[in-house]
Design a protein around this motif. Structure first.
Motif, PDB file in Angstrom:
ATOM      1  N   PHE A  93       0.461  -0.535   0.153  1.00 44.39           N
ATOM      2  CA  PHE A  93      -0.137   0.160   0.114  1.00 44.39           C
ATOM      3  C   PHE A  93       0.664   1.302  -0.088  1.00 44.39           C
ATOM      4  O   PHE A  93       0.576   2.388  -0.646  1.00 44.39           O
ATOM      5  CB  PHE A  93      -0.989   0.067   0.714  1.00 44.39           C
ATOM      6  N   GLU A  94       1.783   1.415   0.526  1.00 47.87           N
ATOM      7  CA  GLU A  94       2.758   2.088   1.068  1.00 47.87           C
ATOM      8  C   GLU A  94       3.639   2.582  -0.231  1.00 47.87           C
ATOM      9  O   GLU A  94       3.574   3.052  -0.950  1.00 47.87           O
ATOM     10  CB  GLU A  94       4.343   2.308   2.328  1.00 47.87           C
ATOM     11  N   HIS A  95       3.978   1.601  -1.149  1.00 52.68           N
ATOM     12  CA  HIS A  95       4.431   1.629  -2.233  1.00 52.68           C
ATOM     13  C   HIS A  95       3.563   2.405  -3.664  1.00 52.68           C
ATOM     14  O   HIS A  95       3.474   3.031  -3.664  1.00 52.68           O
ATOM     15  CB  HIS A  95       5.262   0.386  -2.981  1.00 52.68           C
ATOM     16  N   ARG A  96       2.206   1.957  -3.105  1.00 52.17           N
ATOM     17  CA  ARG A  96       1.285   2.487  -4.422  1.00 52.17           C
ATOM     18  C   ARG A  96       1.481   3.918  -4.332  1.00 52.17           C
ATOM     19  O   ARG A  96       0.871   4.861  -4.782  1.00 52.17           O
ATOM     20  CB  ARG A  96      -0.069   1.357  -3.854  1.00 52.17           C
ATOM     21  N   GLU A  97       1.545   4.412  -2.848  1.00 49.43           N
ATOM     22  CA  GLU A  97       0.903   5.629  -2.048  1.00 49.43           C
ATOM     23  C   GLU A  97       2.270   6.654  -3.055  1.00 49.43           C
ATOM     24  O   GLU A  97       1.990   8.138  -3.213  1.00 49.43           O
ATOM     25  CB  GLU A  97       0.908   5.490  -0.376  1.00 49.43           C
ATOM     26  N   MET A  98       3.250   6.095  -2.810  1.00 48.41           N
ATOM     27  CA  MET A  98       4.252   7.256  -3.312  1.00 48.41           C
ATOM     28  C   MET A  98       4.030   6.367  -4.826  1.00 48.41           C
ATOM     29  O   MET A  98       4.556   8.225  -5.234  1.00 48.41           O
ATOM     30  CB  MET A  98       5.863   6.461  -2.773  1.00 48.41           C
ATOM     31  N   THR A  99       3.816   5.812  -4.896  1.00 54.04           N
ATOM     32  CA  THR A  99       4.068   5.672  -6.754  1.00 54.04           C
ATOM     33  C   THR A  99       2.751   6.714  -7.396  1.00 54.04           C
ATOM     34  O   THR A  99       2.731   7.626  -8.141  1.00 54.04           O
ATOM     35  CB  THR A  99       3.160   4.318  -7.413  1.00 54.04           C
ATOM     36  N   ALA A 100       1.927   6.955  -6.341  1.00 54.75           N
ATOM     37  CA  ALA A 100       0.454   7.733  -6.774  1.00 54.75           C
ATOM     38  C   ALA A 100       1.086   9.329  -6.658  1.00 54.75           C
ATOM     39  O   ALA A 100       0.638  10.158  -7.722  1.00 54.75           O
ATOM     40  CB  ALA A 100      -0.941   7.739  -6.009  1.00 54.75           C
ATOM     41  N   ILE A 101       1.660   9.254  -5.048  1.00 55.92           N
ATOM     42  CA  ILE A 101       2.677  11.140  -5.424  1.00 55.92           C
ATOM     43  C   ILE A 101       3.267  11.609  -6.138  1.00 55.92           C
ATOM     44  O   ILE A 101       3.010  12.469  -7.390  1.00 55.92           O
ATOM     45  CB  ILE A 101       3.397  10.685  -4.345  1.00 55.92           C
ATOM     46  N   VAL A 103       2.596  10.176  -9.835  1.00 54.16           N
ATOM     47  CA  VAL A 103       2.073  10.420 -10.746  1.00 54.16           C
ATOM     48  C   VAL A 103       1.501  11.798 -11.008  1.00 54.16           C
ATOM     49  O   VAL A 103       1.238  13.063 -11.335  1.00 54.16           O
ATOM     50  CB  VAL A 103       1.256   9.273 -10.791  1.00 54.16           C
ATOM     51  N   GLU A 104       1.177  11.755  -9.404  1.00 56.86           N
ATOM     52  CA  GLU A 104       0.736  13.510  -9.099  1.00 56.86           C
ATOM     53  C   GLU A 104       1.491  14.700  -9.695  1.00 56.86           C
ATOM     54  O   GLU A 104       1.203  16.006 -10.146  1.00 56.86           O
ATOM     55  CB  GLU A 104      -0.142  13.051  -8.357  1.00 56.86           C
ATOM     56  N   ARG A 105       2.748  14.519 -10.034  1.00 59.99           N
ATOM     57  CA  ARG A 105       3.163  15.363  -9.633  1.00 59.99           C
ATOM     58  C   ARG A 105       4.245  15.373 -10.979  1.00 59.99           C
ATOM     59  O   ARG A 105       4.648  16.896 -11.579  1.00 59.99           O
ATOM     60  CB  ARG A 105       4.942  15.030  -9.008  1.00 59.99           C
ATOM     61  N   GLU A 110       4.653   3.816 -14.774  1.00 63.19           N
ATOM     62  CA  GLU A 110       5.448   3.009 -15.080  1.00 63.19           C
ATOM     63  C   GLU A 110       6.755   3.647 -14.187  1.00 63.19           C
ATOM     64  O   GLU A 110       7.823   3.305 -13.537  1.00 63.19           O
ATOM     65  CB  GLU A 110       5.497   2.401 -16.379  1.00 63.19           C
ATOM     66  N   LEU A 111       7.282   4.822 -14.756  1.00 60.90           N
ATOM     67  CA  LEU A 111       8.266   5.804 -13.806  1.00 60.90           C
ATOM     68  C   LEU A 111       7.992   5.666 -13.004  1.00 60.90           C
ATOM     69  O   LEU A 111       8.950   5.499 -11.979  1.00 60.90           O
ATOM     70  CB  LEU A 111       9.219   6.962 -14.565  1.00 60.90           C
ATOM     71  N   ALA A 112       6.444   6.216 -11.937  1.00 61.31           N
ATOM     72  CA  ALA A 112       6.374   6.231 -10.663  1.00 61.31           C
ATOM     73  C   ALA A 112       7.023   5.523  -9.663  1.00 61.31           C
ATOM     74  O   ALA A 112       7.293   5.873  -9.136  1.00 61.31           O
ATOM     75  CB  ALA A 112       5.777   7.301 -11.037  1.00 61.31           C
ATOM     76  N   ALA A 113       6.407   4.428 -10.446  1.00 62.75           N
ATOM     77  CA  ALA A 113       6.549   2.907  -9.902  1.00 62.75           C
ATOM     78  C   ALA A 113       7.323   2.564  -9.614  1.00 62.75           C
ATOM     79  O   ALA A 113       8.261   2.447  -8.674  1.00 62.75           O
ATOM     80  CB  ALA A 113       5.381   2.082 -10.610  1.00 62.75           C
ATOM     81  N   GLU A 114       8.810   2.904 -10.953  1.00 62.39           N
ATOM     82  CA  GLU A 114      10.124   2.471 -10.115  1.00 62.39           C
ATOM     83  C   GLU A 114      10.704   3.644  -9.415  1.00 62.39           C
ATOM     84  O   GLU A 114      11.507   2.695  -8.659  1.00 62.39           O
ATOM     85  CB  GLU A 114      10.843   2.450 -11.801  1.00 62.39           C
ATOM     86  N   VAL A 115      10.574   4.933  -9.231  1.00 59.42           N
ATOM     87  CA  VAL A 115      11.319   5.892  -8.931  1.00 59.42           C
ATOM     88  C   VAL A 115      10.710   5.376  -7.514  1.00 59.42           C
ATOM     89  O   VAL A 115      11.651   5.506  -6.162  1.00 59.42           O
ATOM     90  CB  VAL A 115      10.642   7.483  -9.287  1.00 59.42           C
TER      91      VAL A 115
END
Length: 229
Positions: A93-101, A103-105, A110-115
């Protein structure tokens, strides 16, 4: 060719406390001196009141800064503890949360998930503290630093109008304190702006205006309720 950027954000914590302390020291002590002088007190009484104001004000600034910034530090610590538990119990869940942050930026998913993956592998709590909670080493609350900066600069600021009281003749004390204090405030505003990289004239004008207003109101109260010696 090297390109170096000299940012000022790392100075925010102590600069805010230092400017607040020095500004309060000048304004409160000068206002106190002018209020007592306007009430008809003698030079000795004016000086005693000013010294008492310096000591009380410095201690009040130290205590106030320490308590308020400690409350901020407690809140930050509680948020970090909560985030640490969430990372241990719900890492996906925390990984998805960071990915969403990210993406919003502006990053693609895909790149957001890798970052998010790489940053969390390196320092998961640090990444969440910085990007989710807005907590960083640069802007973290430091109660002792804030207390010392405020108390020390308050004492220095308060000492300036008291020095004028010692040097100026009694009939000219009010005008000497008012004029010199406005000059000190303008210089303080300009110096703080220079250190922080902000517009100098705007900062100097702001602190001078509010200082003049405080001194005028206090002198008015002293004249209204004082008893001429």
């Amino acid at each position: 060719m090297k390109h170096r950027e000299h940012h000022k954000t790392h100075r925010v914590g102590w600069l805010r406390a230092a400017v607040l302390g020095a500004n309060d020291g000048i304004v409160s002590t000068a206002s106190l001196v002018m209020g007592v002088a306007a009430a008809g007190a003698g030079a000795d009484n004016i000086l005693i009141a000013g010294v008492a104001g310096l000591v009380a004000g410095a201690m009040s600034m130290a205590a106030g800064e320490y308590v308020s910034v400690s409350s901020q530090a407690d809140t930050e610590r509680a948020d970090l503890d909560l985030e640490q538990r969430e990372l241990a119990e719900h890492p996906e869940f925390e990984h998805r949360e960071m990915t969403a942050i990210y993406v919003e930026r502006g990053l693609d998913p895909e790149l957001a998930a890798e970052v998010a993956t790489q940053l969390m592998d390196h320092d998961a709590l640090g990444a969440h503290a910085r990007d989710e909670l807005g907590i960083s080493d640069t802007l973290a609350a430091r109660p002792v630093q804030a207390a010392l900066a405020s108390a020390g600069t308050f004492a220095v600021g308060a000492a300036l109008p008291l020095l004028v009281v010692l040097l100026a003749p009694m009939p000219a004390i009010m005008w000497a304190v008012a004029g010199s204090s406005l000059l000190f405030l303008a210089l303080l505003g300009a110096l703080a702006a220079k250190v922080g990289g902000a517009p100098v004239f705007k900062a100097a004008s702001r602190v001078t205006f509010w200082g003049a207003l405080a001194m005028a109101l206090t002198a008015g109260v002293g004249a209204l309720f004082g008893v001429t010696a």
